[in-house]
Design a protein around this motif. Structure first.
Motif, PDB file in Angstrom:
ATOM      1  N   GLN A   3       0.834  -1.189   0.000  1.00  0.00           N
ATOM      2  CA  GLN A   3       0.000   0.000   0.000  1.00  0.00           C
ATOM      3  C   GLN A   3       0.874   1.245   0.000  1.00  0.00           C
ATOM      4  O   GLN A   3       1.891   1.323   0.673  1.00  0.00           O
ATOM      5  CB  GLN A   3      -0.896  -0.015   1.245  1.00  0.00           C
ATOM      6  N   ALA A   4       0.462   2.259  -0.785  1.00  0.00           N
ATOM      7  CA  ALA A   4       1.232   3.498  -0.871  1.00  0.00           C
ATOM      8  C   ALA A   4       0.825   4.430   0.255  1.00  0.00           C
ATOM      9  O   ALA A   4      -0.362   4.564   0.570  1.00  0.00           O
ATOM     10  CB  ALA A   4       1.001   4.168  -2.214  1.00  0.00           C
ATOM     11  N   CYS A   5       1.797   5.063   0.856  1.00  0.00           N
ATOM     12  CA  CYS A   5       1.525   6.006   1.949  1.00  0.00           C
ATOM     13  C   CYS A   5       0.722   7.184   1.415  1.00  0.00           C
ATOM     14  O   CYS A   5       1.123   7.822   0.438  1.00  0.00           O
ATOM     15  CB  CYS A   5       2.852   6.488   2.545  1.00  0.00           C
ATOM     16  N   PRO A   6      -0.421   7.503   2.033  1.00  0.00           N
ATOM     17  CA  PRO A   6      -1.253   8.605   1.532  1.00  0.00           C
ATOM     18  C   PRO A   6      -0.658   9.979   1.837  1.00  0.00           C
ATOM     19  O   PRO A   6      -0.032  10.177   2.875  1.00  0.00           O
ATOM     20  CB  PRO A   6      -2.581   8.409   2.290  1.00  0.00           C
ATOM     21  N   HIS A   7      -0.839  10.913   0.903  1.00  0.00           N
ATOM     22  CA  HIS A   7      -0.401  12.289   1.090  1.00  0.00           C
ATOM     23  C   HIS A   7      -1.522  13.230   0.662  1.00  0.00           C
ATOM     24  O   HIS A   7      -2.383  12.866  -0.144  1.00  0.00           O
ATOM     25  CB  HIS A   7       0.862  12.571   0.270  1.00  0.00           C
ATOM     26  N   SER A   8      -1.510  14.431   1.184  1.00  0.00           N
ATOM     27  CA  SER A   8      -2.561  15.402   0.872  1.00  0.00           C
ATOM     28  C   SER A   8      -2.480  15.840  -0.583  1.00  0.00           C
ATOM     29  O   SER A   8      -1.443  15.687  -1.247  1.00  0.00           O
ATOM     30  CB  SER A   8      -2.420  16.631   1.780  1.00  0.00           C
ATOM     31  N   ARG A  12       0.830  16.387  -3.025  1.00  0.00           N
ATOM     32  CA  ARG A  12       0.990  15.701  -4.314  1.00  0.00           C
ATOM     33  C   ARG A  12       1.096  16.686  -5.469  1.00  0.00           C
ATOM     34  O   ARG A  12       1.904  16.510  -6.381  1.00  0.00           O
ATOM     35  CB  ARG A  12      -0.184  14.742  -4.562  1.00  0.00           C
ATOM     36  N   GLU A  66      11.193   8.651  -0.780  1.00  0.00           N
ATOM     37  CA  GLU A  66       9.835   8.884  -0.287  1.00  0.00           C
ATOM     38  C   GLU A  66       9.879   9.782   0.943  1.00  0.00           C
ATOM     39  O   GLU A  66      10.806   9.668   1.754  1.00  0.00           O
ATOM     40  CB  GLU A  66       9.185   7.558   0.112  1.00  0.00           C
ATOM     41  N   ARG A  69       7.609  10.067   7.544  1.00  0.00           N
ATOM     42  CA  ARG A  69       6.615  10.605   8.464  1.00  0.00           C
ATOM     43  C   ARG A  69       7.268  10.756   9.840  1.00  0.00           C
ATOM     44  O   ARG A  69       7.831   9.804  10.377  1.00  0.00           O
ATOM     45  CB  ARG A  69       5.397   9.674   8.560  1.00  0.00           C
ATOM     46  N   HIS A  88       1.557  18.725   5.255  1.00  0.00           N
ATOM     47  CA  HIS A  88       1.824  18.360   3.868  1.00  0.00           C
ATOM     48  C   HIS A  88       3.250  17.872   3.674  1.00  0.00           C
ATOM     49  O   HIS A  88       3.602  17.311   2.640  1.00  0.00           O
ATOM     50  CB  HIS A  88       1.559  19.565   2.959  1.00  0.00           C
ATOM     51  N   LYS A 113      -0.547   1.880   6.716  1.00  0.00           N
ATOM     52  CA  LYS A 113      -0.918   2.588   5.484  1.00  0.00           C
ATOM     53  C   LYS A 113       0.221   2.619   4.461  1.00  0.00           C
ATOM     54  O   LYS A 113       0.083   3.199   3.391  1.00  0.00           O
ATOM     55  CB  LYS A 113      -1.349   4.020   5.815  1.00  0.00           C
ATOM     56  N   CYS A 115       3.479   3.763   5.119  1.00  0.00           N
ATOM     57  CA  CYS A 115       4.409   4.877   5.303  1.00  0.00           C
ATOM     58  C   CYS A 115       5.741   4.421   5.895  1.00  0.00           C
ATOM     59  O   CYS A 115       5.821   3.382   6.543  1.00  0.00           O
ATOM     60  CB  CYS A 115       3.798   5.920   6.235  1.00  0.00           C
TER      61      CYS A 115
END
Length: 212
Positions: A3-8, A12, A66, A69, A88, A113, A115
């Motif tokens: 799974q790719a780490c989510p970003h705002s 992005r 990447e 966090r 962000h 997630k 990260c």
């Protein structure tokens, strides 16, 4: 594929396009040398590094492809200009006085997630050239998550931006050494095991310092 780490959306659309340029420029300005990038695992992992300067987080972010966090004090998010950008940039607010359980839950969720979560096992900045005894938390996180722990040693940030200084003194090189990732599979979960794992992680970081 993990799974790719989510970003705002802001991160992005506006920050990510400039990341390669700004990271390269940052590394050049601060004379950052990196060793062992080929050892960075794909997907989520715990980046465990020594800590001697406020410069350590941006230095680490400049060498990883990447965004990492970081758990940051909630007060930093109220600083003009910087505060609104922190979410962000991968920072996660932690309230003053938050217990270990809350911090652990936030970190575990980020790892789930996809990260890469950066943690400083010593918990605070050490004096130049020194290492502090690791806190139990990094061992607890490693055992419970069963994610790869990537030991990292940073050398030179305490000379560029030592404690008590507000502005960096450019000229001294900074070196980042990345070690082999390790996964801790322990059936027993207890404070004793967490301390043993935390100490093992810290010893791996110390060993990297001897390679320079």
């Amino acid at each position: 594929m993990g799974q790719a780490c989510p970003h705002s959306f802001f991160a992005r659309a506006f920050l990510k396009p400039f990341c390669p340029i700004t990271k390269k420029l940052f590394r050049k300005i601060f004379k950052i040398e990196v060793y062992g990038l080929d050892k960075v695992p794909r997907g989520s992992c715990i980046v465990a590094s020594n800590h001697r300067s406020h410069l350590d987080p941006p230095v680490l972010n400049s060498v990883f492809d990447e965004p990492l966090r970081f758990l940051a004090k909630e007060e930093l998010f109220r600083v003009p200009f910087l505060g609104p950008l922190l979410p962000h940039m991968g920072a996660v607010p932690v309230k003053r006085g938050s217990g270990d359980v809350e911090v652990l839950e936030i970190s575990l969720e980020l790892l789930r997630k996809g990260c890469k979560v950066c943690i400083f096992p010593e918990g605070t900045r050490a004096n130049p050239g020194e290492f502090l005894k690791p806190k139990l938390g990094v061992g607890l996180l490693a055992v419970k998550s069963r994610k790869p722990v990537l030991p990292v040693y940073i050398h030179g940030t305490d000379m560029v931006l030592p404690r008590g200084k507000s502005f960096p003194s450019l000229g001294h090189p900074i070196k980042v050494v990345i070690g082999e990732p390790v996964v801790y599979h322990h059936e027993e979960e207890s404070p004793r095991v967490y301390r043993q794992v935390a100490q093992d992680i810290m010893e791996r970081i110390k060993c990297l310092s001897s390679s320079l």
